[in-house]
Design an enzyme around this catalytic site. Structure first.
Site, mmCIF file in Angstrom:
data_model
loop_
_atom_site.group_PDB
_atom_site.id
_atom_site.type_symbol
_atom_site.label_atom_id
_atom_site.label_comp_id
_atom_site.label_asym_id
_atom_site.label_seq_id
_atom_site.Cartn_x
_atom_site.Cartn_y
_atom_site.Cartn_z
ATOM 1 N N PHE A 178 0.844 -1.215 -0.166
ATOM 2 C CA PHE A 178 -0.060 0.031 -0.048
ATOM 3 C C PHE A 178 1.025 1.126 -0.243
ATOM 4 O O PHE A 178 1.695 1.289 0.808
ATOM 5 C CB PHE A 178 -1.012 0.176 1.061
ATOM 6 C CG PHE A 178 -1.780 1.122 1.247
ATOM 7 C CD1 PHE A 178 -3.047 1.152 0.329
ATOM 8 C CD2 PHE A 178 -1.464 2.350 1.841
ATOM 9 C CE1 PHE A 178 -3.734 2.343 0.527
ATOM 10 C CE2 PHE A 178 -2.528 3.499 1.829
ATOM 11 C CZ PHE A 178 -3.431 3.396 1.036
ATOM 12 N N ASP A 180 9.212 2.132 1.471
ATOM 13 C CA ASP A 180 8.033 3.019 2.088
ATOM 14 C C ASP A 180 8.140 2.613 3.351
ATOM 15 O O ASP A 180 7.717 1.579 3.965
ATOM 16 C CB ASP A 180 6.806 2.543 1.417
ATOM 17 C CG ASP A 180 5.564 3.442 1.936
ATOM 18 O OD1 ASP A 180 5.764 3.756 2.980
ATOM 19 O OD2 ASP A 180 4.792 3.309 1.360
ATOM 20 N N LYS A 235 3.227 9.637 9.029
ATOM 21 C CA LYS A 235 2.576 8.818 10.146
ATOM 22 C C LYS A 235 3.030 9.339 11.699
ATOM 23 O O LYS A 235 3.042 10.279 12.197
ATOM 24 C CB LYS A 235 2.329 7.359 10.086
ATOM 25 C CG LYS A 235 1.240 7.108 8.982
ATOM 26 C CD LYS A 235 0.915 5.544 9.259
ATOM 27 C CE LYS A 235 0.094 5.094 7.910
ATOM 28 N NZ LYS A 235 -1.451 5.282 8.440
HETATM 29 C C1 PLP Z 1 2.807 2.058 3.956
HETATM 30 C C2 PLP Z 1 1.931 3.314 3.584
HETATM 31 N N1 PLP Z 1 2.648 4.028 2.630
HETATM 32 C C3 PLP Z 1 1.789 5.110 2.440
HETATM 33 C C4 PLP Z 1 0.413 5.520 3.230
HETATM 34 C C5 PLP Z 1 -0.085 6.694 2.882
HETATM 35 O O1 PLP Z 1 -0.256 7.594 3.800
HETATM 36 P P1 PLP Z 1 -1.035 8.831 4.078
HETATM 37 O O2 PLP Z 1 -2.189 8.417 4.514
HETATM 38 O O3 PLP Z 1 -0.495 9.777 5.144
HETATM 39 O O4 PLP Z 1 -0.933 9.410 2.672
HETATM 40 C C6 PLP Z 1 0.182 4.700 4.161
HETATM 41 C C7 PLP Z 1 -1.188 4.704 4.925
HETATM 42 O O5 PLP Z 1 -1.895 4.007 5.434
HETATM 43 C C8 PLP Z 1 1.051 3.421 4.238
HETATM 44 O O6 PLP Z 1 0.647 2.611 5.324
#
Ligand code: PLP
Length: 408
Positions: free
Chosen positions: A145, A230, A266
């Site tokens: 994700f 990520d 986060k």
């Molecule tokens: C691994 C990962 N990348 C990107 C995101 C997207 O982050 P945001 O909601 O702050 O755009 C998330 C959100 O859950 C995530 O878990």
């Protein structure tokens, strides 16, 4: 202000706040409680009921709720300089960038506001990197994700996020996670980067294997490809180390591994929106003046909050705390599995990023746990995530275990 008709509902109807959401907020989320207050690892709903928060704002509230260090940093910064734009220098952004570089490795940091934006910056980095050789493709993992922007959903290895949003942005290939041969087979003359999560979060708390990480580093070096990570959900000390790969590679030539860029958000701001991308030295100037930007990126307020979070984690030794609490939680739950529990099939992850594999629909179980006073987050149909604050106490861990044991 004009009175909104129908806002104040009788007691037997949904709360006025829920009604207001129904009427005025775009329904992109299925919501449950109306929360009014938080303190430490607890939140209260509008009826005054208290919940132990092991959802942590989906891995955001790294110091729990209403932490005095964050409140003080924000209040002081708000009285001094909230926002400047990135046309000027200010102390907090430089200080935070230096801190992130010291925690990671030689390089520089780009600031933005969210996880999706952090990944977006990495995609643009990859395109700049490959541009002169006609390379632009990014290989990512199935079940990953990477956020809700158009590039984020194209990168994400789950079809459900793209439904009715086509055509997808070109330039992404998806391969099975933890499968080095699949990455190698997906590389073409157009490949500029490989992107993975150190631990897949939304995909169900699936850690990368040490040999996969080392193999990816070797492969990317051999082929002249960027290795992007990520760390939006799994980074920022959630596993007991700053980055998940550091925890995964402990005792396995940890120092031999460093990605080329890492997306963070986060937990970084402890609840104040901030995103960041650490970019390794050789590539740190690829995004040159005018090539990328963000009005709010690295604003003094957000940087002050993130600095307060990182300083508190260090001074209160919270990396060690969450590692220990995660071990206690996992051990307590595994005992349960070992004694023949039919709902809990397994426990994955580290520290404050645990996934309980369950044999009943996870969203229903999350509802039952909420009824019992524990907030958790589902990942798909068979994983319940525990994402507590890094400063949870032994007593809170025991309370969570007691509720989980009772409900499972
Ligand atoms: C691994 C990962 N990348 C990107 C995101 C997207 O982050 P945001 O909601 O702050 O755009 C998330 C959100 O859950 C995530 O878990």
């Amino acid at each position: 202000m004009a009175e909104v008709p129908g806002l104040h509902a009788p007691a037997d109807q949904p709360s006025a706040i829920v009604q207001q959401f129904d009427r005025f907020v775009v329904p992109t989320y299925a919501r449950s409680l109306v929360l009014v207050r938080g303190e430490g690892s607890y939140v209260w709903d509008e009826s005054g009921r208290r919940y132990l928060d092991f959802g942590g704002g989906v891995a955001v509230n790294s110091l729990g709720h209403a932490h005095p260090a964050i409140a003080k940093a924000i209040a002081e910064q708000a009285r001094t300089l909230i926002h400047t734009s990135n046309l000027y220098y200010h102390a907090k952004q430089g200080e935070l960038a230096e801190r992130l570089v010291r925690l990671t490795g030689p390089g520089k940091v780009f600031f933005c506001n969210s996880g999706a934006e952090a990944n977006e910056a990495m995609f643009k980095l990859a395109r700049r990197f490959g541009h002169d050789d006609g390379r632009f493709e990014v290989v990512t993992a199935l079940q990953s994700f990477h956020g809700r922007t158009l590039a984020g959903i194209a990168a994400t290895g789950q079809e459900k996020v793209r439904v009715k949003f086509g055509p997808p942005l070109p330039g992404f290939r998806h391969v099975p996670y933890n499968d080095l041969a699949a990455v190698e087979a997906a590389i073409t003359p157009a490949t500029a980067a490989v992107l993975i999560e150190g631990i897949q979060g939304e995909g169900g708390i699936i850690p990368a294997r040490p040999d996969y990480l080392h193999g990816l580093r070797r492969l990317c070096d051999e082929r002249g490809i960027l290795l992007l990570m990520d760390a939006v959900q799994c980074g920022m000390f959630r596993t007991g180390r700053f980055q998940s790969y550091q925890r995964i590679l402990e005792g396995s030539e940890e120092e031999a591994f460093l990605p080329d860029a890492i997306a963070m958000a986060k937990s970084l701001g402890g609840g104040i929106p901030i995103g960041a991308v650490w970019i390794r030295g050789p590539h740190a100037d690829l995004l040159s003046p005018g090539s990328h930007g963000s009005t709010y990126g690295g604003t003094p307020l957000a940087c002050a909050a993130a600095l307060a979070v990182l300083e508190t984690i260090e001074s209160e030794k919270l990396a060690g705390n969450i590692r220990r609490q995660g071990d206690l939680l996992a051990a307590g739950l595994r005992e349960h599995t070992a004694s023949g529990n039919r709902i809990l099939a397994g426990v994955r992850g580290f520290g404050g990023l645990l996934g309980l594999q369950v044999t009943q629909p996870a969203p229903g179980l999350v509802g039952k746990l909420r009824e019992a006073g524990l907030l958790t987050v589902p990942a798909g149909q068979d994983i319940v995530r525990l994402l507590p604050a890094l400063n949870i106490t032994d007593a809170e861990t025991q309370e969570a275990l007691a509720i989980l044991t009772r409900c499972l």
